[in-house]
Design a protein around this motif. Structure first.
Motif, PDB file in Angstrom:
ATOM      1  N   ARG A 116      36.845  42.295  46.877  1.00  0.00           N
ATOM      2  CA  ARG A 116      36.080  43.732  46.641  1.00  0.00           C
ATOM      3  C   ARG A 116      36.131  44.001  45.110  1.00  0.00           C
ATOM      4  O   ARG A 116      35.812  44.933  44.547  1.00  0.00           O
ATOM      5  CB  ARG A 116      36.380  44.218  47.496  1.00  0.00           C
ATOM      6  CG  ARG A 116      35.941  43.487  48.879  1.00  0.00           C
ATOM      7  CD  ARG A 116      34.290  43.689  48.647  1.00  0.00           C
ATOM      8  NE  ARG A 116      33.695  45.195  49.439  1.00  0.00           N
ATOM      9  CZ  ARG A 116      32.726  45.279  50.395  1.00  0.00           C
ATOM     10  NH1 ARG A 116      31.422  44.800  49.344  1.00  0.00           N
ATOM     11  NH2 ARG A 116      32.219  46.242  49.833  1.00  0.00           N
ATOM     12  N   GLU A 117      37.047  43.178  43.547  1.00  0.00           N
ATOM     13  CA  GLU A 117      36.553  43.566  42.783  1.00  0.00           C
ATOM     14  C   GLU A 117      35.732  44.314  42.340  1.00  0.00           C
ATOM     15  O   GLU A 117      36.204  45.586  41.970  1.00  0.00           O
ATOM     16  CB  GLU A 117      37.525  42.677  41.455  1.00  0.00           C
ATOM     17  CG  GLU A 117      39.014  42.689  42.111  1.00  0.00           C
ATOM     18  CD  GLU A 117      39.002  41.328  42.825  1.00  0.00           C
ATOM     19  OE1 GLU A 117      40.148  40.929  43.122  1.00  0.00           O
ATOM     20  OE2 GLU A 117      37.995  40.906  43.681  1.00  0.00           O
ATOM     21  N   LYS A 118      34.745  43.306  42.259  1.00  0.00           N
ATOM     22  CA  LYS A 118      33.520  44.162  41.598  1.00  0.00           C
ATOM     23  C   LYS A 118      33.240  45.270  42.283  1.00  0.00           C
ATOM     24  O   LYS A 118      32.325  45.881  41.582  1.00  0.00           O
ATOM     25  CB  LYS A 118      32.644  43.194  41.817  1.00  0.00           C
ATOM     26  CG  LYS A 118      32.495  41.572  40.654  1.00  0.00           C
ATOM     27  CD  LYS A 118      31.535  40.632  40.967  1.00  0.00           C
ATOM     28  CE  LYS A 118      31.755  39.665  39.459  1.00  0.00           C
ATOM     29  NZ  LYS A 118      30.947  38.451  39.880  1.00  0.00           N
ATOM     30  N   PHE A 119      33.205  44.932  43.414  1.00  0.00           N
ATOM     31  CA  PHE A 119      32.855  46.689  43.839  1.00  0.00           C
ATOM     32  C   PHE A 119      33.458  47.627  43.983  1.00  0.00           C
ATOM     33  O   PHE A 119      32.509  48.479  43.292  1.00  0.00           O
ATOM     34  CB  PHE A 119      32.794  46.433  45.630  1.00  0.00           C
ATOM     35  CG  PHE A 119      32.487  47.537  46.757  1.00  0.00           C
ATOM     36  CD1 PHE A 119      31.549  48.424  47.026  1.00  0.00           C
ATOM     37  CD2 PHE A 119      33.295  48.520  47.151  1.00  0.00           C
ATOM     38  CE1 PHE A 119      31.615  49.328  47.344  1.00  0.00           C
ATOM     39  CE2 PHE A 119      33.519  49.471  47.840  1.00  0.00           C
ATOM     40  CZ  PHE A 119      32.299  50.254  47.552  1.00  0.00           C
ATOM     41  N   GLU A 120      34.797  47.564  43.965  1.00  0.00           N
ATOM     42  CA  GLU A 120      35.893  48.449  43.240  1.00  0.00           C
ATOM     43  C   GLU A 120      35.793  48.972  42.240  1.00  0.00           C
ATOM     44  O   GLU A 120      35.557  50.332  41.159  1.00  0.00           O
ATOM     45  CB  GLU A 120      37.434  48.285  42.952  1.00  0.00           C
ATOM     46  CG  GLU A 120      37.665  47.887  45.038  1.00  0.00           C
ATOM     47  CD  GLU A 120      38.204  49.262  45.344  1.00  0.00           C
ATOM     48  OE1 GLU A 120      38.329  50.145  45.043  1.00  0.00           O
ATOM     49  OE2 GLU A 120      36.727  49.419  46.300  1.00  0.00           O
ATOM     50  N   ASN A 121      34.956  47.976  41.151  1.00  0.00           N
ATOM     51  CA  ASN A 121      34.984  48.438  39.888  1.00  0.00           C
ATOM     52  C   ASN A 121      33.458  49.335  39.286  1.00  0.00           C
ATOM     53  O   ASN A 121      33.561  50.165  38.403  1.00  0.00           O
ATOM     54  CB  ASN A 121      34.598  46.709  38.893  1.00  0.00           C
ATOM     55  CG  ASN A 121      36.511  46.106  38.490  1.00  0.00           C
ATOM     56  OD1 ASN A 121      36.694  47.285  38.456  1.00  0.00           O
ATOM     57  ND2 ASN A 121      35.980  45.414  37.569  1.00  0.00           N
ATOM     58  N   SER A 122      32.887  49.031  40.487  1.00  0.00           N
ATOM     59  CA  SER A 122      31.364  49.460  40.215  1.00  0.00           C
ATOM     60  C   SER A 122      31.835  50.710  41.328  1.00  0.00           C
ATOM     61  O   SER A 122      31.208  52.101  40.329  1.00  0.00           O
ATOM     62  CB  SER A 122      30.332  49.352  41.428  1.00  0.00           C
ATOM     63  OG  SER A 122      29.141  49.754  41.100  1.00  0.00           O
TER      64      SER A 122
END
Length: 579
Positions: free
Chosen positions: A210-216
């Motif tokens: 979920r790195e992309k979600f957290e970055n977003s």
């Protein structure tokens, strides 16, 4: 403001010393252009070289005095502002330590962190500017204008036009930006919350990719803060153009009027030179004042947030004449109603009438949200009941000194926490005076000795912050050992053996029966095997007692217990037992 100002404490002397030295620095600086005028009029134009030397030497002395006063004032300002910030942090931290769980629930952890870092830094900077710049700028402004009036009254009146213009422009900017800064600090809380949540749960984030979600999510919080900051700084950027307009207006007016007065013979060249110096000093003072107002505007939002923490009064108080000793481990719930928000009508527990004898082992089981943790939180008075009473040792928990009560009611909560330091240091949270042998005995009872002995440094092995270098089961066993070192009259295990296998769980329960037979033991668990050997088992459902009896009787009479038993035992066994 009053509670915040009180934290200046012993640094008041430094603050007043800074103010006094700043005033002396300003006086020296104000007199320098006056001496320059004397050099021009009485020295250069008169051709008097000794006069130039005398006035020049006087200027050098005054310049060095100004430097000395300014440097010393800066030192006192740094001492006073840093000490003020340190006192504020200590006051906030000390007050947080007195909070009950309900008080802590009002403030988010990121919000408290922001208050102790960003907000206090803002207040520190504002305080330094108040005792330094906010003293220097008004004195400079008043003295510069007074000297201008002495030199030429008519020309001095033109400064008032520039002053009025600046006051209107800067005042408008300040009122607008203050509202924006209030929003900015709330956005800081959101940003800190995003960072803290991500870092504390980084393993889960990576496990679920979920790195992309957290970055977003972080980018969204960061962009929101960016937009507000740009808006505020964009408005503040008008300070400089407004200042330049005022400066050039004054220079043009003084040059034009000064030329006429010199031609008329009513003004000397030296006086005109001094006027230009005083103009720049006066207008720069206004510019410094605008900076002070900006900083104060930012700090006012921070001060209000700091005051919220300092003004927060703990919900729980010791009685006037508290009981200092818990007689035994008897526990009585007398028709207890409890809600996390008093008066909300949403009870976490309703009409709990429960009586436990000293030394009994009680199992507590129920679905998620049934009120198991809420029940045990009332025993050690982490919260107060809405209705009814909770008694330990035959006395209402509200009649005890809270420290004395909690010393005798040892709790291992669902979320196990270890602190950075050695294993021994963590164990001695239970008893600071515990010997190494006592720590080893407690670890044996909690079945923690088996993995500690395999560690390279044994009991001197260092635990990383939050117990990051031990497994969940190891962390739970260390927390149980720590609780046992308190030698409590009541021991509460709030689902604190969930990460250990059933064989180890059974060993721990057997050790409890042998080592602490007189201690009342309350074991909250999700699995039947952890509670079936208890003297009695409490079944909770939606905050109410659904059953309270032995394992055998509940299997015959209680539908919820039968369902749990059937799903765990008949449905395939416990997680580490064969079906």
């Amino acid at each position: 403001m009053k509670k915040v100002a009180q934290q200046i404490g012993r640094y008041k002397k430094d603050a007043f010393a800074c103010i006094g030295l700043t005033a002396l620095e300003v006086i020296m600086e104000i007199l320098l252009p006056f001496i320059t005028a004397l050099i021009i009029d009485n020295g250069l134009e008169a051709g008097d070289l000794p006069a130039i030397y005398r006035y020049g030497a006087l200027m050098v002395v005054m310049a060095f005095l100004s430097l000395f006063f300014g440097a010393t004032a800066g030192k006192f300002a740094a001492s006073a502002s840093s000490g003020f910030a340190a006192n504020l942090r200590e006051a906030i931290y000390s007050n947080i330590q007195t909070f009950s769980f309900s008080n802590i629930d009002k403030f988010s952890v990121p919000g408290l962190v922001t208050r102790m870092t960003t907000d206090i830094t803002n207040v520190q900077m504002a305080f330094m500017m108040i005792i330094r710049v906010a003293v220097r700028a008004p004195l400079n402004l008043v003295f510069s204008f007074a000297m201008c009036m002495i030199i030429n009254v008519r020309m001095s009146l033109t400064f008032l036009i520039a002053v009025v213009f600046l006051v209107v422009v800067l005042g408008t900017i300040m009122v607008t930006t203050l509202k924006i800064f209030n929003q900015v600090f709330r956005k800081y809380d959101d940003l800190n919350a995003s960072v803290q949540e991500n870092i504390s749960a980084i393993r889960v984030v990576k496990a679920f990719v979920r790195e992309k979600f957290e970055n977003s999510k972080f980018a969204k919080a960061s962009d929101s803060l960016y937009d507000l900051s740009v808006k505020a700084e964009g408005l503040l950027a008008f300070n400089s153009p407004a200042m330049m307009i005022a400066v050039y207006f004054c220079i043009i007016m003084v040059s034009w009027m000064g030329a006429h007065f010199i031609v008329d013979g009513s003004l000397s060249t030296g006086d005109l030179t001094s006027l230009f110096s005083y103009i720049m000093s006066l207008l720069m003072s206004l510019m410094m004042l605008s900076m002070v107002v900006v900083m104060i505007s930012m700090s006012m939002a921070s001060i209000r947030r700091i005051e919220e923490v300092l003004d927060e009064v703990p919900d729980l108080h010791d009685p006037e004449d508290p009981v200092m000793e818990v007689p035994d481990g008897r526990i009585d719930f007398n028709h207890v109603d409890f809600s996390y928000k008093h008066g909300s009508g949403k009870n976490a527990l309703t009409d709990i009438d429960l009586h436990i004898a000293a030394g009994e082992t009680i199992g507590v089981i129920g679905g998620t949200g049934s009120g198991k943790s809420s029940l045990v939180n009332l025993i050690c008075r982490l919260y107060d009941v809405d209705e009814g009473s909770v008694c330990v040792g035959g006395l209402d928990v509200r009649s005890y000194d809270m420290e004395a009560l909690r010393d005798q009611v040892s709790v291992v909560l669902q979320k196990n926490t270890l602190f950075s330091g050695t294993i021994l240091e963590n164990l001695r949270w239970g008893d600071p005076d515990a010997t190494r042998e006592e720590c080893i005995e407690a670890c044996k009872a909690a079945c923690a000795d088996e993995f500690i002995d395999r560690m390279p440094d044994g009991y001197d092995t260092r635990i990383e912050r939050g117990g990051a270098n031990v497994s969940g089961g190891q962390k739970q066993r260390l927390c149980i050992a720590r609780a046992l070192l308190k030698k409590p009259k009541v021991l509460i295990l709030d689902d604190s053996t969930s990460a250990v296998d059933t064989a180890t769980d059974a060993k721990i329960r057997a050790a409890f029966a042998e080592k602490i037979p007189g201690t009342t033991k309350i074991i909250i668990a999700q699995r039947i095997s952890s509670v079936e050997s208890a003297d009695r088992i409490l079944v909770l459902d939606e905050g109410r007692i659904d059953g309270f009896d032995t394992h055998e009787n509940l299997l015959k009479t209680n539908a919820i217990y039968q369902e749990i038993y059937g799903s765990q035992v008949k449905g395939g066994g416990d997680f580490d037992q064969p079906a």
